[in-house]
Design a protein around this motif. Structure first.
Motif, PDB file in Angstrom:
ATOM      1  N   SER A  35      -4.158  -6.824 -10.666  1.00 47.77           N
ATOM      2  CA  SER A  35      -5.087  -6.169 -10.101  1.00 47.77           C
ATOM      3  C   SER A  35      -4.819  -4.718 -10.446  1.00 47.77           C
ATOM      4  O   SER A  35      -5.949  -4.072 -10.449  1.00 47.77           O
ATOM      5  CB  SER A  35      -4.610  -6.137  -8.247  1.00 47.77           C
ATOM      6  OG  SER A  35      -5.094  -7.704  -7.844  1.00 47.77           O
ATOM      7  N   GLU A  56       0.815  -1.257   0.037  1.00 48.49           N
ATOM      8  CA  GLU A  56      -0.137   0.139  -0.031  1.00 48.49           C
ATOM      9  C   GLU A  56       0.731   1.177   0.021  1.00 48.49           C
ATOM     10  O   GLU A  56       0.662   2.145  -0.781  1.00 48.49           O
ATOM     11  CB  GLU A  56      -0.980  -0.109   1.197  1.00 48.49           C
ATOM     12  CG  GLU A  56      -2.023  -1.075   0.995  1.00 48.49           C
ATOM     13  CD  GLU A  56      -2.758  -1.151   2.534  1.00 48.49           C
ATOM     14  OE1 GLU A  56      -2.554  -0.351   3.344  1.00 48.49           O
ATOM     15  OE2 GLU A  56      -3.874  -1.768   2.740  1.00 48.49           O
ATOM     16  N   ASP A  80     -13.721   5.824 -13.679  1.00 49.62           N
ATOM     17  CA  ASP A  80     -14.195   4.552 -14.771  1.00 49.62           C
ATOM     18  C   ASP A  80     -13.892   5.049 -16.310  1.00 49.62           C
ATOM     19  O   ASP A  80     -15.150   5.030 -17.021  1.00 49.62           O
ATOM     20  CB  ASP A  80     -15.531   4.221 -14.449  1.00 49.62           C
ATOM     21  CG  ASP A  80     -15.881   2.778 -15.169  1.00 49.62           C
ATOM     22  OD1 ASP A  80     -15.140   2.025 -15.206  1.00 49.62           O
ATOM     23  OD2 ASP A  80     -17.220   2.595 -15.429  1.00 49.62           O
ATOM     24  N   GLN A 106      -7.626   5.810  -2.354  1.00 49.57           N
ATOM     25  CA  GLN A 106      -8.697   4.976  -2.882  1.00 49.57           C
ATOM     26  C   GLN A 106      -8.455   4.071  -3.984  1.00 49.57           C
ATOM     27  O   GLN A 106      -8.814   2.669  -3.568  1.00 49.57           O
ATOM     28  CB  GLN A 106      -9.849   5.811  -3.265  1.00 49.57           C
ATOM     29  CG  GLN A 106     -11.100   5.145  -3.759  1.00 49.57           C
ATOM     30  CD  GLN A 106     -12.209   6.030  -4.222  1.00 49.57           C
ATOM     31  OE1 GLN A 106     -12.123   7.083  -3.698  1.00 49.57           O
ATOM     32  NE2 GLN A 106     -12.982   5.832  -5.154  1.00 49.57           N
ATOM     33  N   THR A 107      -7.500   4.089  -4.883  1.00 52.58           N
ATOM     34  CA  THR A 107      -7.063   3.054  -5.910  1.00 52.58           C
ATOM     35  C   THR A 107      -6.172   2.007  -5.103  1.00 52.58           C
ATOM     36  O   THR A 107      -6.580   0.878  -5.558  1.00 52.58           O
ATOM     37  CB  THR A 107      -6.692   3.822  -7.135  1.00 52.58           C
ATOM     38  OG1 THR A 107      -7.499   4.893  -7.517  1.00 52.58           O
ATOM     39  CG2 THR A 107      -6.199   2.788  -8.229  1.00 52.58           C
ATOM     40  N   GLN A 154      -7.785  -2.244 -12.894  1.00 54.77           N
ATOM     41  CA  GLN A 154      -8.306  -1.060 -12.433  1.00 54.77           C
ATOM     42  C   GLN A 154      -8.322   0.043 -13.574  1.00 54.77           C
ATOM     43  O   GLN A 154      -9.361   1.004 -13.711  1.00 54.77           O
ATOM     44  CB  GLN A 154      -7.383  -0.308 -11.474  1.00 54.77           C
ATOM     45  CG  GLN A 154      -7.146  -1.006 -10.158  1.00 54.77           C
ATOM     46  CD  GLN A 154      -8.578  -1.133  -9.304  1.00 54.77           C
ATOM     47  OE1 GLN A 154      -9.302   0.144  -9.294  1.00 54.77           O
ATOM     48  NE2 GLN A 154      -9.121  -1.806  -8.831  1.00 54.77           N
ATOM     49  N   GLU A 166      -7.244  -4.962  -1.773  1.00 56.99           N
ATOM     50  CA  GLU A 166      -8.341  -5.540  -1.460  1.00 56.99           C
ATOM     51  C   GLU A 166      -8.330  -6.862  -2.458  1.00 56.99           C
ATOM     52  O   GLU A 166      -8.656  -7.820  -2.199  1.00 56.99           O
ATOM     53  CB  GLU A 166      -9.478  -4.821  -1.401  1.00 56.99           C
ATOM     54  CG  GLU A 166     -10.709  -5.660  -1.003  1.00 56.99           C
ATOM     55  CD  GLU A 166     -11.895  -4.619  -0.806  1.00 56.99           C
ATOM     56  OE1 GLU A 166     -13.101  -5.302  -0.871  1.00 56.99           O
ATOM     57  OE2 GLU A 166     -11.951  -3.442  -0.924  1.00 56.99           O
ATOM     58  N   ASP A 167      -8.175  -6.305  -3.877  1.00 55.47           N
ATOM     59  CA  ASP A 167      -8.127  -7.431  -4.971  1.00 55.47           C
ATOM     60  C   ASP A 167      -7.352  -8.349  -4.741  1.00 55.47           C
ATOM     61  O   ASP A 167      -7.270  -9.576  -5.005  1.00 55.47           O
ATOM     62  CB  ASP A 167      -8.324  -6.651  -6.185  1.00 55.47           C
ATOM     63  CG  ASP A 167      -8.691  -7.694  -7.241  1.00 55.47           C
ATOM     64  OD1 ASP A 167      -9.897  -8.143  -7.259  1.00 55.47           O
ATOM     65  OD2 ASP A 167      -7.641  -7.651  -8.162  1.00 55.47           O
ATOM     66  N   SER A 181      -9.338   4.630 -12.862  1.00 57.07           N
ATOM     67  CA  SER A 181      -9.898   3.645 -11.911  1.00 57.07           C
ATOM     68  C   SER A 181     -11.124   4.445 -11.243  1.00 57.07           C
ATOM     69  O   SER A 181     -12.342   4.051 -11.269  1.00 57.07           O
ATOM     70  CB  SER A 181      -9.168   3.405 -10.619  1.00 57.07           C
ATOM     71  OG  SER A 181      -9.742   2.632  -9.553  1.00 57.07           O
ATOM     72  N   GLN A 182     -10.956   5.593 -10.640  1.00 58.63           N
ATOM     73  CA  GLN A 182     -11.867   6.261  -9.959  1.00 58.63           C
ATOM     74  C   GLN A 182     -13.026   6.777 -10.823  1.00 58.63           C
ATOM     75  O   GLN A 182     -14.076   7.126 -10.498  1.00 58.63           O
ATOM     76  CB  GLN A 182     -11.182   7.379  -8.978  1.00 58.63           C
ATOM     77  CG  GLN A 182     -10.315   6.779  -8.005  1.00 58.63           C
ATOM     78  CD  GLN A 182      -9.879   7.923  -6.888  1.00 58.63           C
ATOM     79  OE1 GLN A 182     -10.758   8.711  -6.519  1.00 58.63           O
ATOM     80  NE2 GLN A 182      -8.895   7.688  -6.587  1.00 58.63           N
ATOM     81  N   SER A 216      -8.224  -0.371  -3.345  1.00 59.29           N
ATOM     82  CA  SER A 216      -8.881  -1.309  -4.091  1.00 59.29           C
ATOM     83  C   SER A 216      -8.235  -2.377  -4.710  1.00 59.29           C
ATOM     84  O   SER A 216      -8.504  -3.698  -4.598  1.00 59.29           O
ATOM     85  CB  SER A 216      -9.752  -0.636  -5.475  1.00 59.29           C
ATOM     86  OG  SER A 216     -10.638   0.406  -4.802  1.00 59.29           O
ATOM     87  N   SER A 262      -5.037   5.900 -11.099  1.00 56.28           N
ATOM     88  CA  SER A 262      -6.094   6.452 -10.251  1.00 56.28           C
ATOM     89  C   SER A 262      -6.999   7.075 -10.908  1.00 56.28           C
ATOM     90  O   SER A 262      -8.390   7.131 -10.527  1.00 56.28           O
ATOM     91  CB  SER A 262      -5.165   7.480  -9.299  1.00 56.28           C
ATOM     92  OG  SER A 262      -6.092   8.049  -8.335  1.00 56.28           O
TER      93      SER A 262
END
Length: 308
Positions: free
Chosen positions: A87, A45, A276, A56-57, A91, A63-64, A273-274, A60, A270
């Motif tokens: 992963s 991280e 989309d 945030q990204t 994203q 977590e994945d 991903s955020q 994610s 980032s």
């Protein structure tokens, strides 16, 4: 294969500052840990956040990664690198339709704040699309900035692409209206419109830009694609810009420039991903070949230290 190696090599070189920021941290994590535990994930991280992937990204992605490690019963940290790349790639990978604008008659409105490399991106994109056999026309809707029209005309000459202009100070929306009318009459496949730089923090300027987009969408009989150019060197400020523009204009895609000039190239991950949104082109250097179609897999591999 040699062409692929050439483009990948340019991508690797262009992302060198970000790679240097991420790779050393990743190498020490994958080789230095003997077990996959909370500290292992925390180190990942921190390294990703340092590369400006954003909190945030990054969360994610990790977590994945945790999910994949658990599902596959992986115990050795060194086996996680490939999963981490998957992963990160996931994203940004929005499917094969992300480039459909290139294969249909389209109007591309290129927007962004001043200084991000917007006009240069328009010129390079026009040259590449023409080399691909497309019938392209350029429009100079940045009618206020000194030398903006002349700059686009130079790019038009380099690319051997026609540039539609109006007098300095003309209404940008009327320029867009005229170029769409001209392009439709002549059967042009792709219309690239260079708009004036707009500060995302100025409601008045954003309203003017929204007017340009709305006028163009109402006039055009083909899809109008709104593309935001983001300067990677601005880091998380670039994400803030993208959010403001997306809220106001409902963006269709992104061009991320100047990735070679920053150690925080993870901002591309980032933003995509955020919001989309697909990244259609990236700039990893000054040359025309350094302006590349975006490939999520190759970008991820270049980012974390893989070679072709």
């Amino acid at each position: 294969m040699s062409e692929k190696k050439g483009f990948f090599g340019k991508l690797v070189a262009g992302l060198q500052k970000t790679r240097d920021n991420i790779i050393s941290g990743m190498d020490s994590i994958f080789s230095g840990f003997s077990a996959i535990d909370d500290e292992f994930y925390e180190e990942i991280e921190e390294t990703l956040i340092m590369g400006d992937l954003g909190i945030q990204t990054t969360m994610s992605i990790v977590e994945d990664l945790r999910k994949k490690v658990k599902e596959q019963g992986i115990k050795d940290p060194s086996e996680c690198k490939e999963l981490l790349m998957e992963s990160i790639r996931d994203q940004m990978d929005l499917g094969e339709n992300a480039y459909e604008y290139e294969n249909r008659q389209s109007v591309l409105l290129i927007i962004g704040v001043n200084g991000v490399g917007k006009t240069t991106s328009v010129g390079k994109l026009a040259g590449q699309l023409k080399d691909d056999g497309k019938k392209v026309i350029l429009a100079a809707a940045d009618t206020f900035r000194a030398a903006a029209i002349e700059q686009l005309q130079v790019w038009g000459e380099r690319a051997d692409v026609r540039v539609v202009t109006r007098e300095r100070g003309a209404d940008p929306a009327s320029v867009c209206y005229d170029v769409v009318e001209t392009a439709e009459r002549e059967g042009t496949e792709l219309m690239l419109i260079d708009t004036a730089g707009r500060l995302h923090t100025s409601p008045e300027l954003m309203r003017e830009l929204a007017k340009i987009v709305n006028v163009t969408r109402k006039r055009a009989s083909m899809p109008v694609t709104v593309v935001l150019v983001v300067d990677a060197t601005t880091g998380q400020n670039g994400l803030a810009q993208a959010k403001e523009f997306n809220d106001a204009l409902d963006l269709d895609g992104l061009i991320v420039t100047k990735l070679d000039g920053t150690s925080k190239g993870g901002i591309a991950v980032s933003i995509a991903s955020q919001l989309d949104l697909p990244i259609w082109r990236i700039g990893v250097g000054e040359g025309i070949d350094d302006f590349q179609s975006f490939d999520a897999l190759n970008f991820t591999r270049a980012l974390v230290g893989e070679t072709i």
